[in-house]
Enzyme design. Structure first.
Site, short mmCIF file in Angstrom:
data_model
loop_
_atom_site.label_atom_id
_atom_site.label_comp_id
_atom_site.label_asym_id
_atom_site.label_seq_id
_atom_site.Cartn_x
_atom_site.Cartn_y
_atom_site.Cartn_z
N ASP A 79 35.72 24.90 -79.52
CA ASP A 79 34.92 24.80 -78.30
C ASP A 79 33.62 24.08 -78.59
OD1 ASP A 79 34.24 25.08 -75.64
OD2 ASP A 79 34.13 27.26 -75.67
N LYS A 80 32.98 23.63 -77.52
CA LYS A 80 31.71 22.91 -77.61
C LYS A 80 30.81 23.36 -76.47
CE LYS A 80 29.66 19.17 -75.40
NZ LYS A 80 29.57 18.97 -73.93
N HIS A 81 29.52 23.40 -76.75
CA HIS A 81 28.56 23.72 -75.68
C HIS A 81 27.40 22.73 -75.74
CE1 HIS A 81 26.15 25.94 -72.81
NE2 HIS A 81 25.13 25.74 -73.62
N SER A 82 27.00 22.24 -74.58
CA SER A 82 25.82 21.38 -74.47
C SER A 82 24.74 22.12 -73.69
CB SER A 82 26.18 20.08 -73.74
OG SER A 82 24.99 19.36 -73.41
N THR A 119 29.70 20.11 -65.40
CA THR A 119 31.03 19.63 -65.76
C THR A 119 32.06 19.98 -64.70
OG1 THR A 119 30.49 19.76 -68.11
CG2 THR A 119 32.82 19.73 -67.53
N ARG A 167 16.52 37.17 -64.84
CA ARG A 167 15.61 36.33 -65.63
C ARG A 167 15.16 35.11 -64.84
NH1 ARG A 167 19.17 34.60 -69.93
NH2 ARG A 167 17.38 33.42 -70.70
N SER A 182 22.73 34.68 -73.82
CA SER A 182 23.37 34.29 -72.57
C SER A 182 24.48 33.28 -72.83
CB SER A 182 22.33 33.70 -71.62
OG SER A 182 22.93 33.27 -70.41
N LYS A 186 29.16 34.23 -73.36
CA LYS A 186 30.27 33.60 -72.61
C LYS A 186 31.15 32.78 -73.54
CE LYS A 186 27.43 31.68 -69.58
NZ LYS A 186 26.11 32.32 -69.73
N LYS A 187 30.54 32.02 -74.44
CA LYS A 187 31.34 31.18 -75.34
C LYS A 187 32.21 32.01 -76.28
CE LYS A 187 30.73 26.97 -74.13
NZ LYS A 187 31.89 26.15 -73.75
#
Length: 434
Positions: A79-82, A119, A167, A182, A186-187
């Site tokens: 997986d990837k997160h930006s 996305t 928040r 946060s 989720k990831k």
């Protein structure tokens, strides 16, 4: 345990125990913690660090308030997160490219808010595509396609969904540790074997300075690795849009040109660099250079394009999208050229202002209830360092009306600085964090 005692600990500059943080996360999910108590915790955490171990405990506790996916696959789950930027459609390239290299990619993504595009909004510019799928459908896509880019269900980290909303309205979003918890709650709910983080820096990013970006990247890497997920991060440049097009359908079109070998540029370079990291973590490449080359090869030979088309069909989109995408993507009623007011070199861009110009056209949201026009945006953006003559076209506005186009033109011109001498160009990848 109770929220008052936990908040009192933070007030005394003590770190709550793992059991206390798990109780607090469950209280967010089941209502035992009130909004006021959650807000007090968030404000205290902005002033008193809970440390890497405390952040890891809070992350896993929030993850475990909902579903944690389990996989039975014959390859690594990646997986990837930006952290978000302008013209950033890397996920649409990287997910099918990784699948073409033998990985499985269940990518849980988000929608745009503020100046950055989402996305899921980009995918939903394709007619028929539904990004909200069941867990069974997601697992079927992993078996049949190898990748999926979908939205989180209500059962994914419900504690974070409530905590983030609190928040957001209490000016406590900026805590590095709460951002880390946060994102990763989720990831990590998708149970990846390895994760790569794309932390943006610059005028179009949320993190404006190297210090902020480095702190967030290190925090997320420390927590994810401590949780058993092999993770590294790249700090990448967002001082100009990553793609030359901004807007949902326009960015999908850019992705399809890259997937079908019609163009090249920074999007391919960033996708290859991030993918190279993941393939090394997964044992599918000998080093990051080998991994990057493998990603670039799948983008050039059509393999990733075929997988992307199959993913779109599996999500309700056109079965022939990969080979006939031009016929399916929506457009805008008005196209209006933006011309350079003077000769010189493109010296600077305000990426946030450009993103907000697209929002003003209807291509994004300022609040979650806003509706998006999928065809509006800006294409043909000039690049930093480019030499232009007075009157040269430096962008094209795609708008729903002439008035919208003129307002966007003014915003684009205000966001671009043209100077006599060329400026030094920033690197695309600033730093690697592990």
């Amino acid at each position: 345990m109770d929220a008052r005692a936990i908040n009192a600990k933070l007030r005394r500059r003590e770190v709550p125990s793992e059991d206390e943080l798990r109780w607090f996360a469950n209280g967010l999910a089941n209502g035992d913690v009130t909004d006021a108590q959650a807000a007090a915790f968030a404000m205290a955490a902005c002033f008193q660090s809970i440390g890497t171990e405390g952040c890891r405990a809070l992350t896993l506790a929030m993850r475990d308030t909902g579903d944690v996916l389990k996989w039975d696959l014959d390859g690594p789950v990646l997986d990837k997160h930006s952290t978000g930027g302008v013209g950033d459609c890397v996920s649409l390239l990287l997910a099918p490219a990784l699948a073409a290299c033998g990985a499985y990619v269940p990518m849980i993504s988000g929608r745009g808010l503020g100046h950055t595009g989402g996305t899921l909004d980009k995918l939903e510019a394709i007619p028929g595509v539904n990004t909200q799928v069941s867990e069974d459908h997601l697992k079927g896509m992993m078996q049949d396609v190898g990748c999926a880019i979908v939205g989180a269900t209500a059962q994914i980290a419900p504690a974070d969904k409530r905590f983030y909303a609190i928040r957001d309205v209490t000016a406590t979003v900026e805590s590095i540790e709460l951002i880390t918890a946060s994102i990763l709650s989720k990831k990590l709910a998708a149970s990846p074997d390895a994760l790569v983080l794309d932390v943006k820096i610059g005028s179009g990013a949320f993190m404006k300075t190297a210090e902020e970006a480095r702190a967030l990247a290190q925090s997320m890497c420390d927590v994810a690795n401590a949780a058993g997920c092999r993770t590294s991060a790249l700090i990448t440049d967002m001082n100009q849009p990553l793609a030359p097009s901004l807007g949902n359908a326009l960015e999908v079109a850019e992705v399809m040109r890259l997937l079908t070998g019609q163009a090249a540029g920074p999007l391919v370079e960033i996708s290859a660099a991030l993918g190279g990291e993941l393939l090394v973590h997964a044992g599918l490449a000998t080093d990051v250079q080998d991994g990057a080359a493998r990603i670039a090869a799948t983008l050039g030979d059509g393999h990733a394009a075929d997988i992307f088309g199959r993913m779109i069909a599996a999500m309700g989109g056109p079965a022939d999208f990969a080979g006939n995408w031009q016929a399916h993507l929506p457009g805008a009623e008005v196209q209006h050229d933006v011309k350079a007011p003077a000769a010189g070199h493109v010296a600077a861009m305000n990426g946030e202002a450009l993103g907000l110009a697209v929002v003003g056209l209807g291509g994004g949201r300022m609040v979650e209830s806003d509706r998006i026009h999928p065809g509006v945006g800006v294409s043909g953006m000039a690049r930093l360092g480019q030499e232009v003559a007075a009157g040269d076209v430096i962008a094209c506005i795609h708008a729903a009306s002439e008035d919208d186009a003129k307002a966007a033109e003014a915003a684009v011109l205000a966001a671009i600085a043209i100077e006599e001498k060329p400026a030094e160009l920033p690197p695309l990848v600033h730093e690697r964090i592990s």
